[in-house]
Design a protein around this motif. Structure first.
Motif, PDB file in Angstrom:
ATOM      1  N   LYS A  29       0.832  -1.199   0.000  1.00 27.93           N
ATOM      2  CA  LYS A  29       0.000   0.000   0.000  1.00 27.93           C
ATOM      3  C   LYS A  29       0.869   1.253   0.000  1.00 27.93           C
ATOM      4  O   LYS A  29       0.629   2.186  -0.775  1.00 27.93           O
ATOM      5  N   TYR A  30       1.906   1.243   0.842  1.00 28.78           N
ATOM      6  CA  TYR A  30       2.781   2.422   0.896  1.00 28.78           C
ATOM      7  C   TYR A  30       3.499   2.633  -0.438  1.00 28.78           C
ATOM      8  O   TYR A  30       3.739   3.765  -0.852  1.00 28.78           O
ATOM      9  N   SER A  31       3.841   1.536  -1.107  1.00 24.24           N
ATOM     10  CA  SER A  31       4.505   1.667  -2.408  1.00 24.24           C
ATOM     11  C   SER A  31       3.576   2.330  -3.418  1.00 24.24           C
ATOM     12  O   SER A  31       4.004   3.174  -4.211  1.00 24.24           O
ATOM     13  N   ILE A  32       2.316   1.950  -3.385  1.00 21.45           N
ATOM     14  CA  ILE A  32       1.341   2.577  -4.299  1.00 21.45           C
ATOM     15  C   ILE A  32       1.207   4.065  -3.977  1.00 21.45           C
ATOM     16  O   ILE A  32       1.203   4.921  -4.863  1.00 21.45           O
ATOM     17  N   ILE A  33       1.132   4.383  -2.680  1.00 23.08           N
ATOM     18  CA  ILE A  33       1.021   5.795  -2.279  1.00 23.08           C
ATOM     19  C   ILE A  33       2.258   6.568  -2.742  1.00 23.08           C
ATOM     20  O   ILE A  33       2.155   7.673  -3.274  1.00 23.08           O
ATOM     21  N   GLU A  34       3.423   5.952  -2.572  1.00 20.45           N
ATOM     22  CA  GLU A  34       4.664   6.630  -2.992  1.00 20.45           C
ATOM     23  C   GLU A  34       4.681   6.870  -4.496  1.00 20.45           C
ATOM     24  O   GLU A  34       5.194   7.878  -4.972  1.00 20.45           O
ATOM     25  N   GLU A  35       4.097   5.955  -5.248  1.00 20.55           N
ATOM     26  CA  GLU A  35       4.071   6.105  -6.702  1.00 20.55           C
ATOM     27  C   GLU A  35       3.052   7.158  -7.125  1.00 20.55           C
ATOM     28  O   GLU A  35       3.317   7.982  -7.989  1.00 20.55           O
ATOM     29  N   LYS A  36       1.901   7.159  -6.478  1.00 16.38           N
ATOM     30  CA  LYS A  36       0.780   7.961  -6.987  1.00 16.38           C
ATOM     31  C   LYS A  36       0.580   9.296  -6.298  1.00 16.38           C
ATOM     32  O   LYS A  36      -0.055  10.190  -6.865  1.00 16.38           O
ATOM     33  N   GLU A  37       1.032   9.469  -5.105  1.00 12.86           N
ATOM     34  CA  GLU A  37       0.614  10.648  -4.342  1.00 12.86           C
ATOM     35  C   GLU A  37       1.729  11.669  -4.088  1.00 12.86           C
ATOM     36  O   GLU A  37       1.566  12.559  -3.262  1.00 12.86           O
ATOM     37  N   GLN A  38       2.862  11.539  -4.747  1.00 12.83           N
ATOM     38  CA  GLN A  38       3.894  12.578  -4.569  1.00 12.83           C
ATOM     39  C   GLN A  38       3.341  13.902  -5.078  1.00 12.83           C
ATOM     40  O   GLN A  38       2.744  13.969  -6.158  1.00 12.83           O
ATOM     41  N   ARG A  39       3.529  14.936  -4.303  1.00 12.45           N
ATOM     42  CA  ARG A  39       3.052  16.259  -4.735  1.00 12.45           C
ATOM     43  C   ARG A  39       4.065  17.306  -4.350  1.00 12.45           C
ATOM     44  O   ARG A  39       4.613  17.271  -3.247  1.00 12.45           O
ATOM     45  N   TRP A  40       4.306  18.239  -5.259  1.00 11.85           N
ATOM     46  CA  TRP A  40       5.254  19.295  -4.962  1.00 11.85           C
ATOM     47  C   TRP A  40       4.964  20.494  -5.840  1.00 11.85           C
ATOM     48  O   TRP A  40       4.225  20.388  -6.829  1.00 11.85           O
ATOM     49  N   GLU A  41       5.551  21.616  -5.500  1.00 14.87           N
ATOM     50  CA  GLU A  41       5.486  22.807  -6.341  1.00 14.87           C
ATOM     51  C   GLU A  41       6.894  23.118  -6.827  1.00 14.87           C
ATOM     52  O   GLU A  41       7.846  23.048  -6.046  1.00 14.87           O
ATOM     53  N   GLU A  42       6.995  23.443  -8.115  1.00 18.80           N
ATOM     54  CA  GLU A  42       8.288  23.860  -8.670  1.00 18.80           C
ATOM     55  C   GLU A  42       8.250  25.362  -8.877  1.00 18.80           C
ATOM     56  O   GLU A  42       7.271  25.885  -9.400  1.00 18.80           O
ATOM     57  N   TYR A  43       9.309  26.032  -8.506  1.00 20.24           N
ATOM     58  CA  TYR A  43       9.371  27.486  -8.678  1.00 20.24           C
ATOM     59  C   TYR A  43      10.714  27.808  -9.319  1.00 20.24           C
ATOM     60  O   TYR A  43      11.754  27.673  -8.676  1.00 20.24           O
ATOM     61  N   TYR A  44      10.683  28.167 -10.585  1.00 21.57           N
ATOM     62  CA  TYR A  44      11.892  28.510 -11.347  1.00 21.57           C
ATOM     63  C   TYR A  44      12.956  27.412 -11.288  1.00 21.57           C
ATOM     64  O   TYR A  44      14.139  27.685 -11.128  1.00 21.57           O
ATOM     65  N   THR A  45      12.536  26.163 -11.440  1.00 22.45           N
ATOM     66  CA  THR A  45      13.513  25.071 -11.327  1.00 22.45           C
ATOM     67  C   THR A  45      14.113  24.653 -12.674  1.00 22.45           C
ATOM     68  O   THR A  45      15.139  23.985 -12.688  1.00 22.45           O
ATOM     69  N   GLU A  46      13.446  25.031 -13.809  1.00 22.72           N
ATOM     70  CA  GLU A  46      13.831  24.467 -15.119  1.00 22.72           C
ATOM     71  C   GLU A  46      15.339  24.576 -15.369  1.00 22.72           C
ATOM     72  O   GLU A  46      15.964  23.620 -15.810  1.00 22.72           O
ATOM     73  N   ASP A  47      15.909  25.749 -15.109  1.00 19.71           N
ATOM     74  CA  ASP A  47      17.323  25.954 -15.418  1.00 19.71           C
ATOM     75  C   ASP A  47      18.132  26.226 -14.148  1.00 19.71           C
ATOM     76  O   ASP A  47      19.232  26.750 -14.200  1.00 19.71           O
ATOM     77  N   ALA A  48      17.561  25.873 -12.996  1.00 21.89           N
ATOM     78  CA  ALA A  48      18.194  26.262 -11.736  1.00 21.89           C
ATOM     79  C   ALA A  48      19.486  25.487 -11.484  1.00 21.89           C
ATOM     80  O   ALA A  48      19.510  24.256 -11.569  1.00 21.89           O
ATOM     81  N   GLU A  49      20.534  26.225 -11.179  1.00 24.79           N
ATOM     82  CA  GLU A  49      21.795  25.573 -10.820  1.00 24.79           C
ATOM     83  C   GLU A  49      21.857  25.291  -9.330  1.00 24.79           C
ATOM     84  O   GLU A  49      22.484  24.348  -8.882  1.00 24.79           O
TER      85      GLU A  49
END
Lengths: 358, 186
Positions: free
Chosen positions: A232-252
Motif C-alpha cells: 500500500k505504501y509503495s502505491i502511495i509513494e508512486e501515486k501521491e507525490q506532490r510538490w510545487e516547482e518554482y523557477y527550477t527548469e534551469d536552476a543551478e
C-alpha cells in the motif's frame, strides 16, 4: 465545476476547522494546546451546527483513541494538537495505522524538544514522516503553505485517508495556524462519501460481524499484514507525490523547503533571479511520500541543493536520499521558534554559487 | 507597493482589531495581505502586537521583523520596536501614553494624542482608529473608503452603530496627517 465565492479573511486554524467540516468531517476529539487552540475552539461551535460531535477529552491519549473508535465506526473524524500532544498520540496513531483506518491528524508545530515553547517551528518533521509511533508504518503527510492551501488540502486529506485506509497528517507550523489571509471557499456541493462496509457499526444484516484490530499474534499472519501495508505504501509513494516547482527548469542551485520556510525561500528565489542567479525552489507539498520525482526532474541542471527549515536539519535527510549522492546537499535553518530570514538565506546562496562552501 | 506594518500596544487597546481592519481593507482592494498576532505567553495588561503586510506581490513571511510603519500605542512598544523600523520608515506615536520622543532621525515620526482626541469625539475606544486614519493618509496603502467598508465586515452587526464614530476617528487622523505634512513642507 465548483464556482469560487467571494473572499473572506480567515485565520489558518479556523480555516482547518471550516475546511474539515466542508470535507465531511463530523467528529472532532482533542485537547487544547498553543498554537492550535483556535481550531478546537472553532469546531466546538461549528460541528454542532452540522449535527456533528465536538468533544474535549481529558488528554491527547484519550482523544486519539476516540478518533480510533469513530474511524472504526466509519465516520470522517479528525483531531489536532501540537508537538507535545502529538507525541502523546503516537501510540494511538500506530494502532490506527495497524488497523488501517482513515482519519486526519493536524500537527501545528511549535518549538521543542520537551515543552520547548509555543513559537512556530518545523521541529516534528522526522517524527511525522517516519511513522512517528512504534511498528512498521507510514502516515501520509501533507504540508500547506498558505491559508488557502489549508482549505483546499482538507478535502484531499480526508479523501486520501479514505482511499488508502490510512491516517493522514496535516503538518504545518504555528505561523500558518495563527496568520490570517484571504481565502475563497468553493461552493458547497453534495459530497458522495465512500461506502465503508468494513465499519464496526453494528451487524446491519451482515453475515458476520466486522472486527477492527491491530493484533496479529501469529508471526506468519503479521508478516503478511506488514507486506500488505508495504504494498500500500509503495502505491502511495508512486501515486501521491506532490510538490510545487518554482523557477527550477534551469536552476543551478535548488532550494528545498516546505510550509512557511518555503514562502521565505520564494522571496529568496525572486531576489536571486533579479540578480541573474539561476536559483529555484522545490516545495514538497506531500512530505510523505517525499517528492523523489521532483529531484529526478531537476538533477540535469542542478549543481547543488540547499535545504531550508525551521529546525536544525530534518527534511535535509530526505533531500539527501532523493538526490542520492548525485549532487552536494547543504542545509541552513533556524530552530527554537525563530524564522529563516530571506536576506540570510540569500547570502548563503551567493556563497554557495561562488563556490565558497568547501 | 509593499508595507509591513507593526501595530503594538497594551492588550485591550484594539491593536489586533486595528490590524484586522487594515488587512481586510487591503483584501477588498485585491491586494496580497497577511495578518499575524504576537502569540507568546501574553498576560493581561501585557503588550500585544500584530503585523500586517499589504503588498502587490505574494507575501513571503507574514512576520513583520522590519516594519515600514510602526504604530506605537504605548511607551514600551516604541522602545521595543523603534530600532527595527526601516530607514525612511514611519513611526506613528500615541503621545497620550508615550511621554518620550523618537531617538532616530532617519524615520518620519508623527505624534498624535489619540486618547484625548478620542474622548473629545466621544468614545475612548476609537483612539486606535484616529492613528489608523493618519496611517492611511500618509502611506496610501489602502483607501479610506476601503477601511470604512471593512468596518462593516469586521464589526459584528450589533456594533454597526459604531461605524459613524469610527469613521469620524479615521477622518480626524487623516486631517492630522495632512496638517503634519503641511508643517513638514514649511
Amino acid at each position: 465545476m465548483r464556482k469560487k465565492l467571494s473572499k473572506v479573511l480567515m485565520k489558518g486554524n479556523e480555516a482547518i476547522g471550516e475546511g474539515a467540516v466542508r470535507a465531511g468531517c463530523r467528529y472532532f476529539f482533542g485537547y487544547p494546546i498553543t498554537p492550535q487552540s483556535e481550531l478546537p475552539h472553532y469546531l466546538a461551535k461549528r460541528l454542532p451546527e452540522e449535527n456533528g460531535v465536538y468533544l474535549q477529552s481529558e488528554s491527547e491519549t484519550s482523544a486519539i483513541n476516540m478518533v480510533y473508535g469513530a474511524a472504526g465506526a466509519g465516520s470522517r473524524v479528525m483531531t489536532s494538537s501540537s508537538g507535545p500532544g502529538i507525541s502523546l498520540m503516537q501510540e494511538g496513531i500506530s494502532y490506527i495505522a495497524g488497523a488501517e483506518l482513515p482519519c486526519v491528524i493536524v500537527n501545528m508545530m511549535r518549538g521543542g524538544p520537551g515543552l520547548g515553547n509555543i513559537a512556530p517551528a518545523q521541529s516534528d518533521y522526522l517524527q511525522a514522516v517516519k511513522g512517528g509511533g512504534h511498528g512498521d508504518y507510514f502516515v501520509v503527510c501533507i504540508a500547506p503553505a498558505s491559508v488557502q492551501e489549508i482549505i483546499d488540502f482538507m478535502y484531499d486529506a480526508f479523501d486520501i485517508a479514505d482511499k488508502y485506509f490510512t491516517p493522514v497528517m496535516v503538518l504545518a507550523d504555528g505561523i500558518l495556524g495563527q496568520m490570517m489571509e484571504p481565502v475563497e471557499f468553493k461552493e458547497n456541493q453534495e459530497m458522495e462519501l465512500p461506502e465503508k462496509p468494513w465499519a464496526a457499526n453494528g451487524k446491519r444484516g451482515r453475515e458476520s460481524k466486522n472486527i477492527i484490530n491491530s493484533l496479529y499474534i501469529v508471526p506468519e499472519d503479521l508478516e503478511e499484514h506488514n507486506f500488505k501495508l508495504k504494498d500500500k505504501y509503495s502505491i502511495i509513494e508512486e501515486k501521491e507525490q506532490r510538490w510545487e516547482e518554482y523557477y527550477t527548469e534551469d536552476a543551478e542551485l535548488v532550494l528545498t523547503a516546505f510550509g512557511t520556510s518555503a514562502r521565505v525561500c520564494k522571496a529568496v528565489v525572486d531576489k536571486a533571479r533579479q540578480e541573474g542567479l539561476a536559483v529555484g525552489l522545490i516545495r514538497p507539498i506531500m512530505v510523505w511520500p517525499f517528492p523523489q520525482k521532483a529531484f529526478d526532474k531537476v538533477i540535469h541542471s542542478a549543481k547543488q541543493f540547499l535545504t531550508v527549515e525551521m529546525n536544525t536539519g530534518q527534511m535535509v535527510e530526505d533531500v539527501k536520499l532523493a538526490v542520492a549522492g548525485r549532487r552536494p546537499v547543504y542545509f541552513t535553518g533556524r530552530p527554537g521558534g525563530m524564522l529563516p530570514i530571506a536576506n540570510d538565506i540569500f547570502e548563503e546562496v551567493k556563497k554557495l554559487m561562488s563556490g565558497g562552501a568547501e | 507597493m509593499f508595507q509591513g506594518i507593526l501595530i503594538a500596544g497594551f492588550g485591550g487597546q484594539g491593536v489586533l482589531s486595528t490590524g484586522q481592519l487594515l488587512a481586510y481593507a487591503g483584501m477588498l482592494e485585491d491586494k496580497h495581505v497577511a495578518w499575524i498576532p504576537s502569540y507568546g505567553p501574553e498576560m493581561r495588561g501585557g503588550t500585544a502586537n500584530c503585523g500586517v503586510t499589504i503588498s502587490d506581490i505574494p507575501i513571503s513571511s507574514p512576520v513583520v521583523t522590519e516594519p515600514t510603519v510602526l504604530i506605537a500605542m504605548n511607551r514600551p512598544s516604541l522602545e521595543k520596536f523603534e530600532p527595527k523600523i526601516v530607514q525612511d520608515g514611519i513611526a506613528l506615536i500615541n503621545s497620550s501614553l508615550v511621554d518620550t520622543e523618537v531617538q532616530r532621525d532617519d524615520i518620519k515620526s508623527v505624534y498624535i494624542n489619540a486618547n484625548e482626541l478620542a474622548e473629545e469625539i466621544g468614545n475612548s475606544k476609537i483612539a486606535n482608529n484616529i492613528i489608523l486614519g493618519a496611517l492611511v493618509e500618509m502611506t496610501g496603502v489602502v483607501s479610506g473608503e476601503s477601511v470604512v467598508e471593512s468596518l462593516k465586515k469586521v464589526l459584528p452587526p450589533k456594533r454597526h452603530n459604531l461605524i459613524d464614530i469610527n469613521r469620524e476617528a479615521l477622518e480626524k487622523g487623516k486631517k492630522l496627517a495632512e496638517e503634519a505634512r503641511v508643517k513638514t513642507a514649511m
